[in-house]
Design a protein around this motif. Sequence first.
Motif, PDB file in Angstrom:
ATOM      1  N   LEU A 224     -91.457  -3.207  -9.777  1.00 39.56           N
ATOM      2  CA  LEU A 224     -92.414  -3.106  -7.855  1.00 39.56           C
ATOM      3  C   LEU A 224     -92.085  -4.717  -7.616  1.00 39.56           C
ATOM      4  O   LEU A 224     -91.807  -4.396  -5.948  1.00 39.56           O
ATOM      5  N   LEU A 225     -91.959  -5.601  -8.089  1.00 34.82           N
ATOM      6  CA  LEU A 225     -92.199  -6.712  -7.531  1.00 34.82           C
ATOM      7  C   LEU A 225     -90.680  -7.166  -6.425  1.00 34.82           C
ATOM      8  O   LEU A 225     -90.456  -7.683  -5.804  1.00 34.82           O
ATOM      9  N   GLU A 226     -89.950  -6.385  -7.208  1.00 35.16           N
ATOM     10  CA  GLU A 226     -88.191  -6.712  -6.741  1.00 35.16           C
ATOM     11  C   GLU A 226     -88.036  -6.012  -5.984  1.00 35.16           C
ATOM     12  O   GLU A 226     -87.216  -6.579  -4.547  1.00 35.16           O
ATOM     13  N   CYS A 227     -88.857  -5.309  -5.304  1.00 36.20           N
ATOM     14  CA  CYS A 227     -88.690  -4.185  -4.123  1.00 36.20           C
ATOM     15  C   CYS A 227     -89.714  -5.135  -2.810  1.00 36.20           C
ATOM     16  O   CYS A 227     -89.265  -4.637  -1.965  1.00 36.20           O
ATOM     17  N   ARG A 228     -90.086  -6.006  -3.135  1.00 34.74           N
ATOM     18  CA  ARG A 228     -90.961  -6.944  -1.983  1.00 34.74           C
ATOM     19  C   ARG A 228     -91.834  -6.626  -1.517  1.00 34.74           C
ATOM     20  O   ARG A 228     -91.968  -6.324   0.175  1.00 34.74           O
ATOM     21  N   PRO A 229     -92.878  -6.209  -1.859  1.00 38.38           N
ATOM     22  CA  PRO A 229     -94.413  -5.284  -1.689  1.00 38.38           C
ATOM     23  C   PRO A 229     -94.066  -5.943   0.259  1.00 38.38           C
ATOM     24  O   PRO A 229     -94.903  -5.483   1.197  1.00 38.38           O
ATOM     25  N   ALA A 315     -92.929   5.256  10.194  1.00 40.53           N
ATOM     26  CA  ALA A 315     -91.901   5.518   9.282  1.00 40.53           C
ATOM     27  C   ALA A 315     -90.861   5.311   9.316  1.00 40.53           C
ATOM     28  O   ALA A 315     -90.043   5.280   7.671  1.00 40.53           O
ATOM     29  N   LEU A 316     -90.367   5.574  10.242  1.00 44.24           N
ATOM     30  CA  LEU A 316     -88.721   5.459  10.844  1.00 44.24           C
ATOM     31  C   LEU A 316     -88.796   3.407  10.275  1.00 44.24           C
ATOM     32  O   LEU A 316     -88.268   2.620   9.957  1.00 44.24           O
ATOM     33  N   VAL A 317     -89.405   2.769  10.799  1.00 39.65           N
ATOM     34  CA  VAL A 317     -89.665   1.096  10.320  1.00 39.65           C
ATOM     35  C   VAL A 317     -89.980   0.868   8.882  1.00 39.65           C
ATOM     36  O   VAL A 317     -88.917   0.089   8.160  1.00 39.65           O
ATOM     37  N   LEU A 318     -90.685   1.900   8.129  1.00 39.21           N
ATOM     38  CA  LEU A 318     -90.595   1.238   6.249  1.00 39.21           C
ATOM     39  C   LEU A 318     -89.778   1.921   6.311  1.00 39.21           C
ATOM     40  O   LEU A 318     -89.202   1.293   4.778  1.00 39.21           O
ATOM     41  N   ALA A 319     -89.052   3.165   6.389  1.00 36.72           N
ATOM     42  CA  ALA A 319     -87.327   3.104   6.520  1.00 36.72           C
ATOM     43  C   ALA A 319     -85.857   2.293   6.118  1.00 36.72           C
ATOM     44  O   ALA A 319     -85.422   1.862   5.153  1.00 36.72           O
ATOM     45  N   GLY A 320     -86.350   1.817   7.179  1.00 39.43           N
ATOM     46  CA  GLY A 320     -85.576   0.399   7.705  1.00 39.43           C
ATOM     47  C   GLY A 320     -85.689  -0.632   6.877  1.00 39.43           C
ATOM     48  O   GLY A 320     -84.679  -0.974   6.199  1.00 39.43           O
ATOM     49  N   GLN A 321     -86.750  -0.977   5.761  1.00 34.87           N
ATOM     50  CA  GLN A 321     -87.032  -1.999   5.455  1.00 34.87           C
ATOM     51  C   GLN A 321     -86.813  -1.906   3.824  1.00 34.87           C
ATOM     52  O   GLN A 321     -85.853  -2.922   3.498  1.00 34.87           O
ATOM     53  N   TRP A 322     -86.750  -1.026   3.474  1.00 39.65           N
ATOM     54  CA  TRP A 322     -86.288  -0.365   2.540  1.00 39.65           C
ATOM     55  C   TRP A 322     -84.562  -0.234   2.572  1.00 39.65           C
ATOM     56  O   TRP A 322     -84.093  -0.740   0.994  1.00 39.65           O
ATOM     57  N   TRP A 324     -83.155  -2.381   4.776  1.00 41.74           N
ATOM     58  CA  TRP A 324     -82.544  -3.393   3.986  1.00 41.74           C
ATOM     59  C   TRP A 324     -82.601  -4.195   3.043  1.00 41.74           C
ATOM     60  O   TRP A 324     -81.839  -4.915   3.074  1.00 41.74           O
ATOM     61  N   THR A 325     -83.814  -3.729   2.366  1.00 40.33           N
ATOM     62  CA  THR A 325     -84.007  -4.411   1.391  1.00 40.33           C
ATOM     63  C   THR A 325     -83.123  -4.128   0.287  1.00 40.33           C
ATOM     64  O   THR A 325     -82.364  -4.968  -0.887  1.00 40.33           O
ATOM     65  N   LEU A 326     -82.470  -2.543  -0.232  1.00 42.62           N
ATOM     66  CA  LEU A 326     -81.655  -2.232  -1.069  1.00 42.62           C
ATOM     67  C   LEU A 326     -79.977  -2.660  -0.428  1.00 42.62           C
ATOM     68  O   LEU A 326     -79.115  -2.934  -1.247  1.00 42.62           O
ATOM     69  N   VAL A 327     -79.603  -2.924   0.582  1.00 47.30           N
ATOM     70  CA  VAL A 327     -78.255  -3.500   0.908  1.00 47.30           C
ATOM     71  C   VAL A 327     -78.352  -5.157   0.855  1.00 47.30           C
ATOM     72  O   VAL A 327     -77.194  -5.356   0.460  1.00 47.30           O
ATOM     73  N   GLU A 328     -79.739  -6.049   1.186  1.00 43.63           N
ATOM     74  CA  GLU A 328     -79.379  -6.720   1.246  1.00 43.63           C
ATOM     75  C   GLU A 328     -79.520  -7.502  -0.408  1.00 43.63           C
ATOM     76  O   GLU A 328     -78.340  -8.558  -0.854  1.00 43.63           O
ATOM     77  N   LYS A 329     -80.365  -6.327  -0.962  1.00 45.98           N
ATOM     78  CA  LYS A 329     -79.590  -6.663  -2.707  1.00 45.98           C
ATOM     79  C   LYS A 329     -78.557  -7.012  -2.959  1.00 45.98           C
ATOM     80  O   LYS A 329     -78.038  -8.139  -4.214  1.00 45.98           O
ATOM     81  N   ARG A 330     -78.124  -5.973  -2.915  1.00 48.84           N
ATOM     82  CA  ARG A 330     -76.709  -5.231  -3.453  1.00 48.84           C
ATOM     83  C   ARG A 330     -75.409  -5.995  -2.304  1.00 48.84           C
ATOM     84  O   ARG A 330     -74.365  -6.255  -3.177  1.00 48.84           O
ATOM     85  N   TYR A 331     -75.565  -5.946  -1.379  1.00 51.23           N
ATOM     86  CA  TYR A 331     -74.663  -6.103  -0.975  1.00 51.23           C
ATOM     87  C   TYR A 331     -74.878  -7.613   0.088  1.00 51.23           C
ATOM     88  O   TYR A 331     -73.100  -8.254   0.430  1.00 51.23           O
ATOM     89  N   LEU A 332     -75.489  -7.887   0.720  1.00 54.11           N
ATOM     90  CA  LEU A 332     -75.601  -8.643   2.215  1.00 54.11           C
ATOM     91  C   LEU A 332     -76.084  -9.837   0.578  1.00 54.11           C
ATOM     92  O   LEU A 332     -75.273 -11.406   1.738  1.00 54.11           O
ATOM     93  N   SER A 333     -76.240 -10.269  -0.187  1.00 52.93           N
ATOM     94  CA  SER A 333     -76.771 -11.919  -0.309  1.00 52.93           C
ATOM     95  C   SER A 333     -76.201 -12.512  -0.257  1.00 52.93           C
ATOM     96  O   SER A 333     -76.167 -14.257   0.442  1.00 52.93           O
ATOM     97  N   PRO A 334     -74.875 -12.677  -1.209  1.00 53.70           N
ATOM     98  CA  PRO A 334     -73.598 -13.013  -1.048  1.00 53.70           C
ATOM     99  C   PRO A 334     -72.964 -13.650   0.086  1.00 53.70           C
ATOM    100  O   PRO A 334     -72.791 -15.294   0.653  1.00 53.70           O
ATOM    101  N   TRP A 335     -73.046 -12.623   0.982  1.00 49.12           N
ATOM    102  CA  TRP A 335     -72.236 -12.743   2.510  1.00 49.12           C
ATOM    103  C   TRP A 335     -72.951 -13.139   3.250  1.00 49.12           C
ATOM    104  O   TRP A 335     -72.487 -14.643   4.003  1.00 49.12           O
TER     105      TRP A 335
END
Length: 515
Positions: A224-229, A315-322, A324-335
């Motif tokens: 849960l902490l990795e999801c950055r609450p 709801a759209l903001v929270l979905a967008g944050q989710w 962003w967290t997923l994309v940043e962690k998997r794809y954007l961090s090195p980029w």
Amino acid sequence: MAGKTASISRSTRPMELNAAVAAARPWTYQVAFWGLAALLFFPPFFRGLFFPPEQEMALMGAAIIFWFTWLWKHGRRDYSFLTHPLDYFTLALPLVYVMAAFGAVNYGLAVDEIVKNILYFLAYWVAVQVVQREEDARRLLQVIYLAAAGVALAGLFTATGLVYIKDGFLNGRIYSSFQYPNALASYLALAGFLGLFFWAHHGFSTVGASITDRVLRQALPRRLLECRPYGYFYAAANFIILAVLFGTRSRGGLLITGAVFILYLIGLHWQKRLPVLLHALYVGGLGYIASHKFIAAAMTRQMGTAWLWILGGLALVLAGQWAWTLVEKRYLSPWLGDKRKVSLALASVILACLVAGAAVLAAHPGAMEKVTSFTYLRNAFERAYFVKDALAMIKDRPFLGWGGGGWEEAYRAYQGYLYNSNEVHSHYFQVAVETGLVGLLVMLGIWASFLLAAHRAYWGAPAESARRGMVWAMTAGALATGLHAAIDFDLSLSALTLALWTLFACARVLGYNRE
């Protein structure tokens, strides 16, 4: 092994030192710090602390906090009082109001202004004393931010009749507890820049982590902490703040906030620019749409529909944050570590925004005609007359002015045409009318000292550090408030001025850190 042990011991000293410092703080310090936090949190809900009875109550509370601060300093054998140019200028302002009161045209109004400015100095001075570490400054900023989010929610509740606040929603504009939309816009703009900082630095750090961070780290599962609450909380709060900021329909406030936002992006570390811009565009765009539809529904008494727009945007903001967290962690961090790629993407986003803006104007040709029409610019024309009459009053009493409340008492004798306004609609011209050129020079000294302190704090912090980001967010929030005060009387609402003076104090301490 001995070398490794020594290395580990040295590396853990900062956390041990922070824990020791926190444990060593006596109860007098705790009363002073949290008393100041209460002084920052509650006033926005009391009509923005605009009226003298509330200001006098706040002054009594500030005096008690001031006494506890001295009690704590006495226990440390620390009897310093003023140690920085900003300290002297902040004290000079109420002293100038006291001197101007001897020649005031209305002694009652002059006393009210003295009360206000003593209140500001006491809050500033206490903040300078109790902010000992970066974490202390962050906590005070979080108090201001949470208060702003509460004020924004109060505005939404008032517009839909769930809460009654006199003049909290009028003519399709959200006034909330401030009862004045332009001052509310300035307050939310200040908090909005703090919110961008909190969102951009919501990760859990090991060294210097706040008490809340440490508690969450121990209580919540690692997954849960990795999801950055914190990211979800700040994204949601930023949406509420920006939606109500748009709901104030303050033209001057929105224009100045937009200009300062561009400056804010320039001053950010290059790795933060693109994420912050995308976050602001996404959350701000949803906030604008939701606010527009919310107000339209509230005006026609469709309260359920109004809240559906807000909840849907949230709801759209929270979905967008989710996402962003997923994309940043998997794809954007090195980029995001490649400056060239980030700069190219940032330029592309800005260009796309300009093209989209031009397309909107082309599709709505009446928009420019409305903005440039006499009806739309009438307030600007009227305020030019206010300034003209203020200059005439300053010319007649250039040294110490007319005393506190001098404009309200005497402006009718200088009117170029008939209007009713107890405020100059420019804080700096109002100070010059009330305290003359002496008071105006003191105000300029306050701003110059603050900007120098912020400059030192900004360049004294590492480029990628949260400290630099915090200083830059405080500077942007203060500039947005200060520039808007040049064309309106926002700082006559003491709740906003208390927040601004606290930013001054935090920047002054971070620039000249006793630690």
